[in-house]
Design a protein around this motif. Structure first.
Motif, mmCIF file in Angstrom:
data_model
loop_
_atom_site.group_PDB
_atom_site.id
_atom_site.type_symbol
_atom_site.label_atom_id
_atom_site.label_comp_id
_atom_site.label_asym_id
_atom_site.label_seq_id
_atom_site.Cartn_x
_atom_site.Cartn_y
_atom_site.Cartn_z
ATOM 1 N N ILE A 3 5.410 -2.762 5.177
ATOM 2 C CA ILE A 3 4.630 -2.193 4.083
ATOM 3 C C ILE A 3 5.533 -2.021 2.870
ATOM 4 C CG2 ILE A 3 3.534 -0.067 3.247
ATOM 5 C CD1 ILE A 3 1.651 -1.736 4.912
ATOM 6 N N ALA B 41 -2.186 1.340 4.340
ATOM 7 C CA ALA B 41 -0.945 1.163 5.094
ATOM 8 C C ALA B 41 -1.070 1.776 6.483
ATOM 9 C CB ALA B 41 0.219 1.793 4.337
ATOM 10 N N SER C 53 0.865 -1.180 0.000
ATOM 11 C CA SER C 53 0.000 0.000 0.000
ATOM 12 C C SER C 53 0.896 1.221 0.000
ATOM 13 C CB SER C 53 -0.912 0.017 1.235
ATOM 14 O OG SER C 53 -1.606 1.246 1.337
#
Length: 365
Positions: free
Chosen positions: A102, A86, A81
């Motif tokens: 992430i 995120a 993301s």
């Protein structure tokens, strides 16, 4: 002499000037902020205004994984993301003790990266190297590499996990309880979770609900050619499994200058300080509501504007990008095929058809 006795009464119910008391403390910031405020914007237009919309599916996906025994505190979580999903995951993972990685790209601005890292998130930035799926394809490839390196890790998979759209049934209940019957739902489309999930939950009570998806040029979700996208937070260079094309009655492609203008106007006219995907939603929803004054319209506003103060709300940044926020004169151009969508605001009556049913007829023509 007559004596007049003045008596006063204490209201037993809250008035407009006396807010209702808070009946309980929230268990966490997640519980306190995951649901939207339902706001009447005009006579027939309502907003489902989220502080951080992706917090809801992030929490719900992890809840479901916990219930299934897939994760427990300490399990690594890996996801791709570059935006609010995120941040939503980072908040939930921090509170529950899940180390989070992430995988993002340059769309993760400095402020967002700082917030993620302060919550203990490891952030990896990848570059587009020409593989299929553009930068999102590159991010997903890196997630697969990390999954192989960490076989005990959990990948929420926002693009394909049905728990993403499934999370929004509680929002549909809230809309039903506050607004009642809904004629038209308008919202931006990225992973397909919010619009698809809300429509699926609302249509049992309102089968004729008109679903309008808001996309942008350069996104392939509804058949537009892949390309650069200045308007981020919606659209995609891949086909998310959670996008159910047959759910949509209408699709709009909007540009960054139009959406940024609508973002500013949403704040100037209605005091709603929201992000650019919310502006895109407002652009389309306000147009639709004006032309259907007897219909009840609900628009999805995914997040607040504070993350965008140095960009969308900053004149210097806009000048550096060569963007002059401006409305689209005359509204959208109605087209017959996604390839006919111009570089300005375009609209296609999707009519609940499958992707190939809409896109493929042009191949043999």
């Amino acid at each position: 002499m007559t004596t007049t006795t003045l008596t006063t009464t204490t209201p037993t119910t809250p008035t407009a000037a006396t807010p209702a008391p808070l009946t309980r403390a929230h268990s966490s910031i997640v519980e306190a902020t995951e649901l939207p405020r339902i706001i009447k914007v005009t006579d027939n237009l309502y907003a489902a205004a989220f502080t951080l919309m992706k917090l809801l599916p992030a929490r719900y996906i992890l809840d479901r994984a916990e219930a299934a025994g897939l994760i427990s505190p300490g399990t690594p979580v890996i996801e791709t993301s570059s935006g609010t999903f995120a941040l939503g995951l980072a908040m939930v993972c921090r509170l529950r003790g899940y180390p989070l990685t992430i995988v993002g790209d340059s769309a993760i601005d400095r402020d967002l990266r700082t917030r993620l890292e302060m919550l203990g998130t490891t952030v990896e930035i990848v570059e587009h190297t020409g593989q299929p799926g553009g930068i999102q394809g590159a991010r997903l490839a890196r997630v697969e590499e990390l999954r192989r390196q960490h076989p005990d890790a959990f990948v929420p998979g926002q693009y394909d996990n049905p728990d993403n759209p499934g999370a929004y049934s509680v929002v549909a209940d809230l809309i039903g309880d506050t607004v009642g019957s809904v004629d038209c739902l308008v919202g931006p489309v990225g992973s397909g979770g919010s619009t698809g999930g809300l429509a699926a939950a609302l249509r049992p009570a309102d089968p004729a609900l008109h679903l309008v998806g808001v996309d942008t040029h350069g996104s392939i979700i509804f058949g537009n050619p892949d390309g650069p996208r200045t308007l981020r937070g919606l659209g995609s260079s891949i086909h998310p499994g959670n996008v159910t094309h047959r759910a949509y009655d209408e699709v709009h492609w909007v540009t960054a200058p139009e959406a940024f203008h609508a973002t500013h106007e949403l704040y100037r006219a209605h005091g709603l300080f929201m992000g650019p995907t919310s502006g895109a939603s407002f652009q389309v929803a306000s147009w639709w509501a004006e032309r259907n004054p007897r219909s009840t319209v609900v628009m999805v506003l995914p997040d607040e504007g504070y993350r965008y103060q140095s960009t969308v709300y900053n004149n210097t940044w806009l000048r550096e990008q060569g963007i002059v926020p401006a409305p689209a004169p005359g509204g959208p151009l109605t087209v017959e095929h996604p390839l006919d969508a111009t570089t300005a605001w375009s609209r296609l009556l999707w009519a609940r058809r499958g992707f190939d049913d809409v896109v493929m007829p042009a191949v043999g023509s």
